[in-house]
Motif scaffolding. Structure first.
Motif, short mmCIF file in Angstrom:
data_model
loop_
_atom_site.label_atom_id
_atom_site.label_comp_id
_atom_site.label_asym_id
_atom_site.label_seq_id
_atom_site.Cartn_x
_atom_site.Cartn_y
_atom_site.Cartn_z
N GLY A 131 0.80 -1.22 0.00
CA GLY A 131 0.00 0.00 0.00
C GLY A 131 0.83 1.27 0.00
N ILE A 132 1.96 1.26 -0.72
CA ILE A 132 2.82 2.44 -0.77
C ILE A 132 2.98 2.91 -2.21
CG2 ILE A 132 4.07 1.85 1.34
CD1 ILE A 132 6.35 0.79 -0.42
N PRO A 133 3.20 4.21 -2.43
CA PRO A 133 3.37 4.73 -3.78
C PRO A 133 4.78 4.50 -4.31
CG PRO A 133 3.44 6.53 -2.22
CD PRO A 133 3.16 5.28 -1.42
N ILE A 134 4.90 4.67 -5.61
CA ILE A 134 6.20 4.58 -6.29
C ILE A 134 6.43 5.90 -7.03
CG2 ILE A 134 7.54 3.47 -8.12
CD1 ILE A 134 6.07 0.89 -7.53
N ARG A 135 7.62 6.48 -6.81
CA ARG A 135 8.01 7.59 -7.69
C ARG A 135 8.81 7.02 -8.85
NH1 ARG A 135 12.42 11.57 -8.18
NH2 ARG A 135 13.18 11.29 -6.06
N ILE A 136 8.30 7.24 -10.04
CA ILE A 136 9.03 6.90 -11.25
C ILE A 136 9.95 8.07 -11.54
CG2 ILE A 136 8.85 6.38 -13.71
CD1 ILE A 136 5.98 5.40 -13.17
N GLY A 137 11.24 7.84 -11.43
CA GLY A 137 12.20 8.92 -11.65
C GLY A 137 13.04 8.66 -12.88
N VAL A 138 12.87 9.48 -13.90
CA VAL A 138 13.74 9.39 -15.07
C VAL A 138 14.64 10.62 -15.09
CG1 VAL A 138 12.09 8.02 -16.39
CG2 VAL A 138 12.05 10.49 -16.63
N ASN A 139 15.86 10.42 -15.55
CA ASN A 139 16.86 11.48 -15.56
C ASN A 139 17.51 11.59 -16.92
OD1 ASN A 139 16.55 10.91 -12.61
ND2 ASN A 139 18.14 12.46 -12.46
N ALA A 140 17.89 12.80 -17.28
CA ALA A 140 18.55 13.02 -18.56
C ALA A 140 19.83 12.20 -18.68
CB ALA A 140 18.86 14.51 -18.74
N ARG A 150 17.01 7.66 -30.02
CA ARG A 150 16.14 8.24 -31.05
C ARG A 150 16.61 9.64 -31.44
NH1 ARG A 150 9.84 7.38 -29.92
NH2 ARG A 150 9.86 8.70 -31.79
N GLN A 151 16.88 9.82 -32.72
CA GLN A 151 17.36 11.11 -33.23
C GLN A 151 16.23 12.07 -33.57
OE1 GLN A 151 20.75 11.80 -33.34
NE2 GLN A 151 20.84 9.83 -32.25
N ASP A 152 15.00 11.56 -33.57
CA ASP A 152 13.87 12.40 -33.96
C ASP A 152 13.27 13.16 -32.78
OD1 ASP A 152 13.10 9.85 -32.96
OD2 ASP A 152 11.05 10.21 -33.65
N LEU A 153 13.82 12.97 -31.59
CA LEU A 153 13.27 13.60 -30.40
C LEU A 153 14.27 14.53 -29.74
CD1 LEU A 153 11.56 10.51 -28.67
CD2 LEU A 153 10.49 12.21 -30.16
N THR A 154 13.80 15.63 -29.20
CA THR A 154 14.62 16.49 -28.36
C THR A 154 14.76 15.83 -26.99
OG1 THR A 154 12.73 17.71 -27.48
CG2 THR A 154 13.72 18.54 -29.55
N LEU A 155 15.68 16.34 -26.16
CA LEU A 155 15.85 15.75 -24.84
C LEU A 155 14.57 15.85 -24.01
CD1 LEU A 155 17.48 14.36 -22.69
CD2 LEU A 155 18.60 16.54 -22.15
N PRO A 156 13.88 17.00 -23.95
CA PRO A 156 12.61 17.01 -23.21
C PRO A 156 11.61 15.98 -23.75
CG PRO A 156 13.33 19.26 -23.60
CD PRO A 156 14.24 18.36 -24.40
N ILE A 189 15.61 22.99 -20.10
CA ILE A 189 15.12 21.63 -20.38
C ILE A 189 14.16 21.18 -19.28
CG2 ILE A 189 15.83 19.21 -20.46
CD1 ILE A 189 18.28 20.15 -22.06
N THR A 190 14.47 21.53 -18.03
CA THR A 190 13.57 21.21 -16.92
C THR A 190 12.20 21.84 -17.14
OG1 THR A 190 15.41 21.00 -15.36
CG2 THR A 190 13.21 21.45 -14.44
N LEU A 191 12.18 23.11 -17.51
CA LEU A 191 10.91 23.79 -17.73
C LEU A 191 10.13 23.16 -18.88
CD1 LEU A 191 12.10 27.49 -17.35
CD2 LEU A 191 10.71 26.20 -15.74
#
Length: 372
Positions: A131-140, A150-156, A189-191
């Motif tokens: 019964g606990i949450p999970i933070r999915i954390g992705v980082n650059a 993938r070359q078709d996507l920007t970092l954001p 990029i964060t914004l």
């Protein structure tokens, strides 16, 4: 951000989860987090650091679980911590399962480095069982290799694509107690990333921050710019302002940021002018001393220390308590009313006599600090 027909801030539209007794999302106050720098297999040192962080207003604490040897210490920390403890897990899904069974209030994982999805699923199932949450954390710096290539996507776009795919998978498993972060060290990029996440996943609570922001001065600026803009736009449900510094500084800066935005106030606010050629007292030294002594006051009051007659009287009157200085003296104000004139060498002491008279119960009992 929010639906065009709903004028509420985005954070009011997110699904609320609970990290221990702290609500995250669904319009709950933006909560303040930090992370321990101590070794998890040293519970005494870790608990001492958590106690110090709790005193300055930390509400959720994250602790690294780097290996199986740390699990017993982690369990002891969870059992004694005054704050809900989030287990920070990388690479080994078994550590996440072990931490959940030892009392973690939440898990933080990056599914991209946990391994195959059957391992991620085992973590999801255990979190659901506990019964606990999970933070999915992705980082650059640690994107899923397939997305990163993938070359078709920007970092954001890569960060959002990676995060979105994980959220979709968690939901397919019937697990919705998710908090999401997608961090980078770049403010622009964060914004861009968090604005996109808020639009594309409007019901998922967001953990905001600028990662690897640097040491105290640079890191404070980058976090306050990036996180401050997002919070003002209604984006962000909980935050950690990462600094290469004592974690206490992260918490202090976080509260200063929330206070500056008028969102939450825990500590006193010092209003002081930058000084100019009209100033006829040692205002910088005076303001530094007031700031030092205000650190002992645990009340959300406003205190003004102003150096001349241009803005001084007006700013001092608008504060709970204030001093407007002139030649060798100051006028003490309380809630807009003049109390008395005070000689320059007595200004700080007289100001704190007034603070103690009104807020004595909120002043820590270290007499050396209070009466210095």
């Amino acid at each position: 951000m929010s639906d065009e027909n709903d004028a509420r801030p985005a954070r009011e539209l997110t699904h609320q989860v609970h990290v221990g007794n702290v609500a995250v999302g669904g319009g709950a106050p933006v909560s303040v987090q930090s992370m321990c720098t101590t070794k998890t297999d040293d519970p005494a040192s870790t608990l001492a650091q958590i106690e110090g962080l709790a005193k300055v207003g930390c509400e959720i604490i994250r602790v690294a679980v780097p290996n199986a040897a740390a699990l017993d210490g982690f369990g002891e920390i969870c059992a004694q911590s005054p704050l809900p403890v989030v287990a920070d897990i990388h690479f080994d899904h078994r550590l996440a399962i072990g931490a959940a069974r030892r009392g973690a209030a939440a898990l933080r994982i990056n599914p991209g480095n946990i391994g195959s999805f059957d391992r991620v699923d085992a973590v999801i199932d255990e979190a659901g069982s506990q019964g606990i949450p999970i933070r999915i954390g992705v980082n650059a710096g640690s994107l899923d290799p397939k997305v990163d290539a993938r070359q078709d996507l920007t970092l954001p776009q890569k960060l959002v694509a990676s995060a979105s795919s994980y959220v979709e998978h968690f939901r397919e498993r019937g697990f919705d107690d998710i908090v999401l972060s997608a961090k980078a060290h770049s403010v622009p990029i964060t914004l861009q990333t968090y604005r996109m996440l808020s639009r594309e996943l409007p019901t998922v609570p967001l953990h905001v921050g600028v990662t690897e922001a640097g040491t105290l001065r640079q890191g404070t600026v980058k976090n306050c710019v990036g996180v401050g803009i997002l919070l003002e736009q209604g984006i962000g449900d909980t935050m950690r302002l990462s600094l290469t510094a004592d974690p206490v500084e992260e918490v202090n800066v976080a509260w200063d940021l929330l206070s500056s935005l008028g969102m939450r106030r825990l500590h006193p606010e010092l209003v002081s002018c930058p000084t100019c050629g009209r100033c006829q007292v040692n205002l910088i030294g005076m303001a530094d001393e007031v700031s030092r002594r205000l650190a002992q006051v645990k009340a959300p009051i406003s205190v003004a220390v102003m150096g001349c007659v241009v803005n001084g009287p007006g700013e001092s009157r608008d504060a709970d308590l204030g001093i407007a200085c002139g030649r060798g003296q100051g006028v003490l104000f309380r809630n807009g009313e003049k109390i008395r004139n005070v000689p320059e060498d007595q200004i700080v002491d007289e100001l704190f006599r007034e603070i103690e008279a009104r807020y004595g119960d909120a002043i820590e009992s270290d007499a050396g600090e209070k009466d210095a």
